[in-house]
Design a protein around this motif. Structure first.
Motif, PDB file in Angstrom:
ATOM      1  N   TRP A  16       0.889  -1.341  -0.002  1.00 10.57           N
ATOM      2  CA  TRP A  16      -0.080  -0.142   0.051  1.00 10.57           C
ATOM      3  C   TRP A  16       0.776   1.197  -0.103  1.00 10.57           C
ATOM      4  O   TRP A  16       1.690   1.601  -0.896  1.00 10.57           O
ATOM      5  N   TRP A  17       0.799   2.031   0.983  1.00  6.74           N
ATOM      6  CA  TRP A  17       1.300   3.443   1.079  1.00  6.74           C
ATOM      7  C   TRP A  17       2.677   3.433   1.791  1.00  6.74           C
ATOM      8  O   TRP A  17       3.448   4.326   1.769  1.00  6.74           O
ATOM      9  N   TRP A  18       3.022   2.107   2.175  1.00  7.30           N
ATOM     10  CA  TRP A  18       4.235   2.197   3.113  1.00  7.30           C
ATOM     11  C   TRP A  18       5.470   1.728   2.250  1.00  7.30           C
ATOM     12  O   TRP A  18       5.459   0.868   1.135  1.00  7.30           O
ATOM     13  N   ALA A  24       5.604  -0.908   7.727  1.00  2.93           N
ATOM     14  CA  ALA A  24       4.150  -1.186   7.872  1.00  2.93           C
ATOM     15  C   ALA A  24       4.090  -1.921   9.235  1.00  2.93           C
ATOM     16  O   ALA A  24       3.161  -1.792   9.735  1.00  2.93           O
ATOM     17  N   ASP A  27       4.134   0.710  12.110  1.00  4.15           N
ATOM     18  CA  ASP A  27       2.874   1.414  12.277  1.00  4.15           C
ATOM     19  C   ASP A  27       1.765   0.422  12.745  1.00  4.15           C
ATOM     20  O   ASP A  27       1.042   0.807  13.586  1.00  4.15           O
ATOM     21  N   PHE A  69      -2.882   4.933  10.073  1.00  5.08           N
ATOM     22  CA  PHE A  69      -2.736   5.905   9.109  1.00  5.08           C
ATOM     23  C   PHE A  69      -2.032   7.067   9.163  1.00  5.08           C
ATOM     24  O   PHE A  69      -1.994   7.942   8.306  1.00  5.08           O
ATOM     25  N   ARG A  70      -0.979   6.971   9.896  1.00  6.12           N
ATOM     26  CA  ARG A  70      -0.393   8.230  10.241  1.00  6.12           C
ATOM     27  C   ARG A  70       0.376   8.517   9.326  1.00  6.12           C
ATOM     28  O   ARG A  70       0.786   9.723   9.046  1.00  6.12           O
ATOM     29  N   ARG A  71       1.040   7.906   8.434  1.00  3.43           N
ATOM     30  CA  ARG A  71       1.828   8.103   7.221  1.00  3.43           C
ATOM     31  C   ARG A  71       1.067   8.510   6.016  1.00  3.43           C
ATOM     32  O   ARG A  71       1.352   9.418   5.164  1.00  3.43           O
ATOM     33  N   ARG A  72      -0.139   7.838   5.739  1.00  2.00           N
ATOM     34  CA  ARG A  72      -0.954   8.426   4.881  1.00  2.00           C
ATOM     35  C   ARG A  72      -1.742   9.851   4.973  1.00  2.00           C
ATOM     36  O   ARG A  72      -1.780  10.575   4.288  1.00  2.00           O
ATOM     37  N   TRP A  73      -2.269   9.846   6.248  1.00  2.00           N
ATOM     38  CA  TRP A  73      -3.300  10.887   6.680  1.00  2.00           C
ATOM     39  C   TRP A  73      -3.008  11.425   8.080  1.00  2.00           C
ATOM     40  O   TRP A  73      -3.509  11.266   9.156  1.00  2.00           O
ATOM     41  N   THR A 100       4.556  12.652  13.437  1.00  2.00           N
ATOM     42  CA  THR A 100       4.610  12.453  12.112  1.00  2.00           C
ATOM     43  C   THR A 100       4.165  13.609  11.153  1.00  2.00           C
ATOM     44  O   THR A 100       4.544  13.753  10.183  1.00  2.00           O
ATOM     45  N   SER A 104       6.572  15.502   8.292  1.00  2.00           N
ATOM     46  CA  SER A 104       6.146  15.358   6.982  1.00  2.00           C
ATOM     47  C   SER A 104       6.250  16.383   5.928  1.00  2.00           C
ATOM     48  O   SER A 104       6.815  17.509   6.737  1.00  2.00           O
TER      49      SER A 104
END
Length: 442
Positions: A16-18, A24, A27, A69-73, A100, A104
């Motif tokens: 996914w987004w990792w 992953a 998180d 979802f801290r890295r995504r949102w 985070t 970012s």
């Protein structure tokens, strides 16, 4: 070893987004710990709010799992942590979410606004809880200063460290990415420079081959042409005039020895290592052509000629003309202006132009009257070799002198290489003219 941008991109193999699997897993572990924490904290929240305990624990577990979802949102994670702050939940989620967010690529104004909201929310909740403790009598032994002190200290302690640490890590990450991109760019530039150096080396080798071929042509062609002319004359007069035949044979021998001497000198220039040819004390050091190019190689050749004194000069023109005259050519040499010393390259080029022009007369217009003019001017030296039509058409073919068609090309390359002007072509009278002008300071 430094990881370039291409290698870094090739390592992005996470789901996914990792970017990586370990991210992953990290998180997921943090989200699990946060969910357990919020579920445990949901028990007193449900009791205080009059909700069923399972409902409060499920609510806490769902809210804590948002940390996944801290890295995504990251903004959504921080907003959820602010929202559940009044319920005294999500302390771990708040700390990790602020870190985070600060690390970012979000604009600083958004980071500052959310950090301020989190700090104010924590300040209000801590103040209310501490004030309620004072009212209930749990904190009767302390003064009134304790409530604002605890509120401010707690809000700053829960907000400032993760924000500062995130800003530091984000700046460091951006610096590393910039250095990685710069290393990648430098690697591409080095590859490009290596390709250009290889192309330059190949070009230099080709140019050097051409220069060597031109030198060999100038050194050998003239002497050998005169030898062939004298040999043809020797064959014609061997029985009729023995004395003249002996003279021609002697001239052929002299020409052959001179050709061998000049050829030996040329080979000495091409040799490298333990000195030149024939015991010369000059030592040529091998230099990469890709680094210095043809100019340095030619300069090295000229330096050898200057130090050994083996290169031809303008003083040798009288002897050159005399050799052609001895071979039966009607040739006249005239010098205008005051002769002076020129650079070795200038004198050698002027000599070679006259030499090759006389060789062409032997080849293509045997017996033609030839005039050689040399003019010493203020800033340049000019030379012109002009011959009339041969007295007997086809006489040049009697000696059967081969022609490779490189003489004029070589003369032009020499003159243009010194910044001069070269012109050649037939005359109106049926002859041929070669003219060259070379700067004196070339």
């Amino acid at each position: 070893m430094t990881t370039t941008g291409e290698d870094h991109t090739a390592t992005l193999t996470g789901p996914w987004w990792w970017a990586r699997w370990r991210s992953a897993v990290l998180d997921g572990s943090l989200a699990l710990v946060s969910a357990v924490e919020c579920a445990i904290e949901g028990y007193p929240f449900a009791d205080a709010a009059g909700l069923p305990v399972p409902a409060g624990m499920v609510f806490g577990a769902v809210a804590g799992s948002v940390l996944l979802f801290r890295r995504r949102w990251p903004i959504a994670v921080v907003l959820v942590s602010i929202a559940i702050t009044p319920a005294q939940m999500g302390f771990l989620m708040g700390l990790v979410g602020l870190y985070t967010l600060a690390a970012s690529e979000m604009p600083r104004r958004i980071i500052g606004a959310l950090a301020g909201m989190s700090m104010v929310g924590m300040l209000i909740v801590t103040y209310v809880r501490a004030h309620q403790g004072m009212v209930r009598g749990d904190l009767q032994m302390v003064g009134d200063w304790f409530v604002p002190f605890v509120s401010i200290t707690t809000s700053l302690g829960m907000t400032a460290p993760p924000i500062l640490l995130g800003l530091y890590v984000g700046a460091r990450r951006r610096l590393m990415e910039s250095l990685r991109e710069r290393a990648d760019s430098l690697e591409r530039e080095l590859q490009l420079l290596a390709e250009r150096a290889e192309e330059r080396a190949e070009w230099a080798r080709n140019e050097e081959r051409t220069r060597i071929a031109r030198e060999m042509h100038d050194v050998v062609a003239h002497r050998v042409s005169l030898m062939v002319v004298h040999a043809a004359a020797l064959q014609a007069v061997a029985r009729k005039d023995p004395e003249k035949a002996v003279k021609n044979a002697s001239l052929v021998g002299d020409m052959g020895r001179q050709a061998l001497t000049e050829l030996r000198e040329m080979l000495g220039v091409l040799r490298t290592g333990e000195g030149g040819y024939g015991g010369s004390s000059v030592r040529l050091q091998t230099v990469p052509l890709a680094a210095v190019g043809v100019a340095a190689a030619a300069a090295a050749s000229r330096a050898v000629d200057e130090e050994t004194g083996d290169g031809p000069c303008l003083d040798d023109l009288q002897e050159l003309v005399g050799q052609s005259a001895a071979a039966g050519m009607v040739v006249d040499l005239s010098v205008e202006g005051d002769a002076r010393g020129y650079a070795a390259a200038v004198e050698q080029t002027a000599y070679r132009v006259v030499q090759e022009a006389l060789t062409n007369v032997h080849k293509h217009a045997a017996g033609a009257k030839t005039r050689v003019r040399v003019a010493h001017r203020g800033a340049e030296i000019a030379m012109q070799v002009e011959n009339g039509p041969p007295p007997e058409p086809g006489a040049a073919s009697d000696a059967r002198l081969p022609s490779g068609g490189n003489g004029l090309v070589g003369m032009k390359e020499r003159v243009l290489g010194l910044g001069g002007v070269f012109v050649s072509g037939p005359t109106d009278a049926g002859g041929f003219r070669v003219s060259a002008v070379i700067p004196a300071e070339a």
